[in-house]
Design a protein around this motif. Structure first.
Motif, PDB file in Angstrom:
ATOM      1  N   UNK A  35       0.851  -1.183   0.000  1.00  9.18           N
ATOM      2  CA  UNK A  35       0.000   0.000   0.000  1.00  9.18           C
ATOM      3  C   UNK A  35       0.893   1.241   0.000  1.00  9.18           C
ATOM      4  N   UNK A  41      -5.445  11.106   1.173  1.00  7.25           N
ATOM      5  CA  UNK A  41      -5.889  10.007   0.298  1.00  7.25           C
ATOM      6  C   UNK A  41      -5.981   8.679   1.027  1.00  7.25           C
ATOM      7  N   UNK A  42      -5.492   8.601   2.239  1.00  5.59           N
ATOM      8  CA  UNK A  42      -5.514   7.338   2.959  1.00  5.59           C
ATOM      9  C   UNK A  42      -4.550   6.338   2.346  1.00  5.59           C
TER      10      UNK A  42
ATOM     11  N   UNK B  34     -13.223  -2.912   9.603  1.00  7.82           N
ATOM     12  CA  UNK B  34     -12.033  -2.860  10.441  1.00  7.82           C
ATOM     13  C   UNK B  34     -11.765  -1.428  10.892  1.00  7.82           C
ATOM     14  N   UNK B  36      -8.209   0.530  12.158  1.00  5.61           N
ATOM     15  CA  UNK B  36      -6.770   0.467  12.402  1.00  5.61           C
ATOM     16  C   UNK B  36      -6.332   1.787  13.034  1.00  5.61           C
ATOM     17  N   UNK B  38      -2.817   4.237  13.649  1.00  4.58           N
ATOM     18  CA  UNK B  38      -1.438   4.486  13.249  1.00  4.58           C
ATOM     19  C   UNK B  38      -0.848   5.563  14.142  1.00  4.58           C
ATOM     20  N   UNK B  44       0.474   0.332  10.864  1.00  2.00           N
ATOM     21  CA  UNK B  44      -0.926   0.248  11.264  1.00  2.00           C
ATOM     22  C   UNK B  44      -1.135  -0.948  12.178  1.00  2.00           C
ATOM     23  N   UNK B  90      -7.936   4.766  11.005  1.00  2.00           N
ATOM     24  CA  UNK B  90      -8.439   4.412   9.679  1.00  2.00           C
ATOM     25  C   UNK B  90      -9.530   3.346   9.794  1.00  2.00           C
ATOM     26  N   UNK B  94     -13.567  -4.649   3.711  1.00  2.00           N
ATOM     27  CA  UNK B  94     -13.099  -5.727   2.854  1.00  2.00           C
ATOM     28  C   UNK B  94     -14.284  -6.535   2.396  1.00  2.00           C
ATOM     29  N   UNK B 103      -8.278  -4.533   1.002  1.00  2.00           N
ATOM     30  CA  UNK B 103      -8.988  -3.625   1.873  1.00  2.00           C
ATOM     31  C   UNK B 103      -9.101  -2.266   1.204  1.00  2.00           C
ATOM     32  N   UNK B 105      -9.530   1.574   2.320  1.00  2.00           N
ATOM     33  CA  UNK B 105      -9.395   2.398   3.517  1.00  2.00           C
ATOM     34  C   UNK B 105     -10.089   3.741   3.352  1.00  2.00           C
ATOM     35  N   UNK B 106     -10.579   4.268   4.464  1.00  2.00           N
ATOM     36  CA  UNK B 106     -10.974   5.657   4.499  1.00  2.00           C
ATOM     37  C   UNK B 106      -9.729   6.532   4.524  1.00  2.00           C
ATOM     38  N   UNK B 107      -9.945   7.837   4.465  1.00  3.06           N
ATOM     39  CA  UNK B 107      -8.810   8.754   4.398  1.00  3.06           C
ATOM     40  C   UNK B 107      -8.219   9.064   5.757  1.00  3.06           C
TER      41      UNK B 107
END
Lengths: 113, 115
Positions: A35, A41-42, B34, B36, B38, B44, B90, B94, B103, B105-107
């Motif tokens: 990733x 932008x995540x 999910x 997560x 960070x 994460x 985050x 999924x 997955x 992810x959101x921002x």
């Protein structure tokens, strides 16, 4: 200790100079993924691998290559890096297709000048 | 295609106060969900996940999240935050059955803890 190890943690390089970011996991996981994380932008998936010699594109594969010759290793290759590839990169792994307990590496901060 | 929206880019909470981070998803069926966390300079860490069953999910570090199908939401909560909770959070979705989707992810929501 179960973990995903990325190297290097930090890298500054020049445009066009090929580089490889290594990723290794010690959990015998089948799935591995790369990733990139950019502000606002995540996280976006670059490439993933479901097993040895099985890889496929994620959402943002352009400019990247991967290989999966061994189960534990999943290197990310930038053949000709460009400044728009400056980002924070994460490698992740999980046991199988139905287990989404991804384990993430600590990240590689890449700057391309 | 699946998507995740975290409406709050930044949230500031006083230490000891309660916390709720919002997450809305878009998916054709019931997804895997999910959260997560960070921490600065770190990777994460999985806080909790929802696959099926009880819609209130308990996670690590005192966090919980509630899946609400009618609202397509999976909000994260904690009754009393600590300064060490300051981090980026985050939400991710999924697809059940695993496979190629990985997955989404959101921002992210940046949580700031005030003393």
């Amino acid at each position: 200790e179960a973990q995903v190890t990325q190297n290097p943690r930090y890298l500054i390089t020049v445009t066009g100079k090929k580089l490889t970011v290594t990723c290794s996991q010690n959990m015998n996981h089948e799935y591995m993924s790369w990733y990139r994380q950019d502000p606002g932008l995540g996280l976006r998936q670059i490439y993933y691998s479901m097993n040895v010699e099985v890889t496929d594109k994620g959402d943002v594969p352009e400019g990247y290559k991967v290989s999966r010759k061994e189960k534990r290793n999943f290197p990310l290759i930038l053949e000709s890096p460009s400044p728009n590839q400056t980002s924070l990169y994460f490698c992740a792994s999980k046991q199988d297709r139905d287990n989404y307990g991804y384990t993430f590496g600590s990240g590689t901060r890449l700057t391309v000048v | 295609a699946q998507s995740v929206t975290q409406p709050d880019i930044h949230i500031t909470v006083s230490e000891g106060a309660s916390l709720e981070l919002r997450c809305n998803y878009s998916y054709g069926a019931t997804p895997y969900l999910f959260w997560y966390v960070q921490s600065p300079g770190q990777g994460l860490q999985l806080l909790l996940k929802y696959f099926s069953g009880d819609t209130l999910v308990q996670g690590i570090k005192g966090f919980e999240a509630e899946f609400k199908r009618s609202q397509s939401s999976f909000n994260l909560r904690k009754p009393s935050v600590h300064w060490s909770d300051a981090a980026e959070y985050f939400c991710a979705v999924g697809s059940p059955g695993g496979g190629a989707d990985g997955l989404t992810f959101g921002k992210g929501t940046h949580l700031i803890i005030q003393p």
